[in-house]
Design a protein around this motif. Sequence first.
Motif, PDB file in Angstrom:
ATOM      1  N   TYR A 225       0.892  -1.169  -0.050  1.00  0.00           N
ATOM      2  CA  TYR A 225      -0.046   0.117   0.108  1.00  0.00           C
ATOM      3  C   TYR A 225       0.849   1.156   0.068  1.00  0.00           C
ATOM      4  N   THR A 226       0.607   2.103  -0.815  1.00  0.00           N
ATOM      5  CA  THR A 226       1.027   3.499  -0.755  1.00  0.00           C
ATOM      6  C   THR A 226      -0.246   4.608  -0.665  1.00  0.00           C
ATOM      7  N   ALA A 227      -0.073   5.623   0.053  1.00  0.00           N
ATOM      8  CA  ALA A 227      -1.061   6.564   0.445  1.00  0.00           C
ATOM      9  C   ALA A 227      -1.497   6.998  -1.008  1.00  0.00           C
ATOM     10  N   HIS A 228      -2.835   7.306  -1.311  1.00  0.00           N
ATOM     11  CA  HIS A 228      -3.393   7.975  -2.490  1.00  0.00           C
ATOM     12  C   HIS A 228      -4.698   8.615  -1.924  1.00  0.00           C
ATOM     13  N   ALA A 229      -5.488   9.248  -2.970  1.00  0.00           N
ATOM     14  CA  ALA A 229      -6.631  10.205  -2.704  1.00  0.00           C
ATOM     15  C   ALA A 229      -7.672   9.146  -2.535  1.00  0.00           C
ATOM     16  N   ASP A 230      -8.583   9.882  -1.435  1.00  0.00           N
ATOM     17  CA  ASP A 230      -9.702   9.005  -1.010  1.00  0.00           C
ATOM     18  C   ASP A 230     -10.744   8.766  -2.273  1.00  0.00           C
ATOM     19  N   LYS A 231     -10.623   9.589  -3.388  1.00  0.00           N
ATOM     20  CA  LYS A 231     -11.616   9.082  -4.649  1.00  0.00           C
ATOM     21  C   LYS A 231     -10.724   9.205  -5.566  1.00  0.00           C
ATOM     22  N   LEU A 232     -10.990   8.106  -6.351  1.00  0.00           N
ATOM     23  CA  LEU A 232     -10.191   8.027  -7.745  1.00  0.00           C
ATOM     24  C   LEU A 232     -10.882   7.564  -8.940  1.00  0.00           C
ATOM     25  N   PRO A 233     -10.797   7.720 -10.276  1.00  0.00           N
ATOM     26  CA  PRO A 233     -11.493   7.188 -11.201  1.00  0.00           C
ATOM     27  C   PRO A 233     -11.895   5.477 -10.742  1.00  0.00           C
ATOM     28  N   LEU A 234     -12.867   4.899 -11.526  1.00  0.00           N
ATOM     29  CA  LEU A 234     -13.082   3.656 -11.824  1.00  0.00           C
ATOM     30  C   LEU A 234     -12.520   3.129 -13.115  1.00  0.00           C
ATOM     31  N   ALA A 235     -11.704   2.093 -13.496  1.00  0.00           N
ATOM     32  CA  ALA A 235     -11.237   2.083 -14.561  1.00  0.00           C
ATOM     33  C   ALA A 235     -11.632   0.726 -14.987  1.00  0.00           C
ATOM     34  N   PHE A 236     -11.882   0.519 -16.303  1.00  0.00           N
ATOM     35  CA  PHE A 236     -12.068  -0.904 -17.013  1.00  0.00           C
ATOM     36  C   PHE A 236     -10.900  -1.059 -18.015  1.00  0.00           C
ATOM     37  N   GLN A 237     -10.271  -2.321 -18.315  1.00  0.00           N
ATOM     38  CA  GLN A 237      -9.003  -2.624 -18.605  1.00  0.00           C
ATOM     39  C   GLN A 237      -9.077  -3.080 -20.163  1.00  0.00           C
ATOM     40  N   ASP A 238      -8.396  -2.733 -21.099  1.00  0.00           N
ATOM     41  CA  ASP A 238      -8.318  -3.155 -22.406  1.00  0.00           C
ATOM     42  C   ASP A 238      -7.204  -4.326 -22.443  1.00  0.00           C
ATOM     43  N   HIS A 239      -7.457  -5.650 -22.474  1.00  0.00           N
ATOM     44  CA  HIS A 239      -6.516  -6.618 -22.265  1.00  0.00           C
ATOM     45  C   HIS A 239      -6.596  -7.197 -23.798  1.00  0.00           C
ATOM     46  N   GLY A 240      -7.171  -6.579 -24.889  1.00  0.00           N
ATOM     47  CA  GLY A 240      -6.943  -6.926 -26.354  1.00  0.00           C
ATOM     48  C   GLY A 240      -8.260  -7.764 -26.813  1.00  0.00           C
ATOM     49  N   ASN A 241      -9.168  -8.271 -25.793  1.00  0.00           N
ATOM     50  CA  ASN A 241     -10.430  -9.134 -26.306  1.00  0.00           C
ATOM     51  C   ASN A 241     -11.602  -8.337 -26.274  1.00  0.00           C
ATOM     52  N   PRO A 242     -12.437  -8.511 -27.208  1.00  0.00           N
ATOM     53  CA  PRO A 242     -13.725  -7.616 -27.464  1.00  0.00           C
ATOM     54  C   PRO A 242     -14.729  -7.780 -26.401  1.00  0.00           C
ATOM     55  N   VAL A 243     -14.496  -7.668 -25.029  1.00  0.00           N
ATOM     56  CA  VAL A 243     -15.351  -8.344 -23.887  1.00  0.00           C
ATOM     57  C   VAL A 243     -16.523  -6.705 -24.068  1.00  0.00           C
ATOM     58  N   ARG A 244     -17.868  -7.126 -23.785  1.00  0.00           N
ATOM     59  CA  ARG A 244     -18.849  -6.084 -23.600  1.00  0.00           C
ATOM     60  C   ARG A 244     -19.254  -5.740 -22.200  1.00  0.00           C
ATOM     61  N   TYR A 245     -19.957  -4.783 -22.149  1.00  0.00           N
ATOM     62  CA  TYR A 245     -20.341  -4.186 -20.897  1.00  0.00           C
ATOM     63  C   TYR A 245     -21.877  -3.566 -21.099  1.00  0.00           C
ATOM     64  N   ARG A 246     -22.622  -3.779 -20.052  1.00  0.00           N
ATOM     65  CA  ARG A 246     -23.782  -2.798 -19.991  1.00  0.00           C
ATOM     66  C   ARG A 246     -24.359  -2.537 -18.537  1.00  0.00           C
ATOM     67  N   ASN A 247     -25.255  -1.915 -18.528  1.00  0.00           N
ATOM     68  CA  ASN A 247     -26.007  -1.532 -17.200  1.00  0.00           C
ATOM     69  C   ASN A 247     -25.102  -1.387 -15.801  1.00  0.00           C
ATOM     70  N   ILE A 248     -24.233  -0.010 -16.343  1.00  0.00           N
ATOM     71  CA  ILE A 248     -23.167  -0.160 -15.247  1.00  0.00           C
ATOM     72  C   ILE A 248     -23.689   1.024 -14.092  1.00  0.00           C
ATOM     73  N   TRP A 249     -24.015   0.852 -12.912  1.00  0.00           N
ATOM     74  CA  TRP A 249     -24.071   1.893 -11.979  1.00  0.00           C
ATOM     75  C   TRP A 249     -23.553   1.756 -10.478  1.00  0.00           C
ATOM     76  N   LEU A 250     -23.557   2.606  -9.749  1.00  0.00           N
ATOM     77  CA  LEU A 250     -22.853   2.391  -8.275  1.00  0.00           C
ATOM     78  C   LEU A 250     -23.725   3.566  -7.619  1.00  0.00           C
ATOM     79  N   ARG A 251     -23.581   3.190  -6.206  1.00  0.00           N
ATOM     80  CA  ARG A 251     -23.980   4.057  -5.214  1.00  0.00           C
ATOM     81  C   ARG A 251     -23.044   4.279  -4.205  1.00  0.00           C
ATOM     82  N   GLU A 252     -22.744   5.577  -4.112  1.00  0.00           N
ATOM     83  CA  GLU A 252     -21.802   5.986  -3.312  1.00  0.00           C
ATOM     84  C   GLU A 252     -21.932   5.636  -1.548  1.00  0.00           C
TER      85      GLU A 252
END
Length: 252
Positions: A225-252
């Motif tokens: 662990y190294t200290a970082h900000a309390d809030k940072l972006p949510l990230a999705f990865q490109d690993h070279g495969n055509p994965v699909r995503y839908r219906n993405i939501w969150l609650r803080e």
Amino acid sequence: MTQSAFRLSAALGLAAATLALAAAEMKWPVHDRTRPKPRVVTPGSFSTPEQPGKPPSDAIVLFEGKDLSRWESEKAGPAPWKVENGYFEVVKGTKGIRTKEGFGDVQLHAEWMAPNPPVGKDQDRGNSGIFFLGRYEVQVLDSYESETYPDGQASALYGQYPPLVNACRPPGEWQAYDIVFRRPRFRPDGALVSPARLTVIHNGILVQDDVEPWGPTAWLQHAPYTAHADKLPLAFQDHGNPVRYRNIWLRE
């Protein structure tokens, strides 16, 4: 910090939080009708294979099936992934995408689909990933009748915790992650107070039960662990495969 010192620090932090919560609860007599009531949230609806469900009324909707306006490229600039038919799809070689907004503690819902027919094997089969705070990855992978290392299969906390069970559906079918993520806490001097925690439900099945990462996830590394900000972006990865995503939501 040694492992024993870390565990002692975490235990003391948990004890202090428990005592503070208990003291707050004791302010109210049992069944006190003047006690503040929980706010009302209208529940959403469940998804079907043909149609994504409806988010709860207090959700922040990150993708509603139309555009990636709340996302950007990890290289900066507009998110370059393909959007069509109510989903977005990884475009090979474009790098990952991330939310424009930062988040800390969240309940996340995300649905994904591995390519069908399946192509490749092991880690080169429907591979992507969801990174909380850009550092802590829950693996996305086609693990249906496909072998790989256990801490790298679908719903693993990558490189650290294999899922309790393999709950993968076949490629070409929509799968759902429901994840509760608690960020790590740091002191002002950067010392770790308490590690991150994750609970993951994959297709309605508990697969990660309040696990504590020992640091950021990484390939063939045990990163501290190294200290970082309390809030940072949510990230999705490109690993070279055509994965699909839908219906993405969150609650803080």
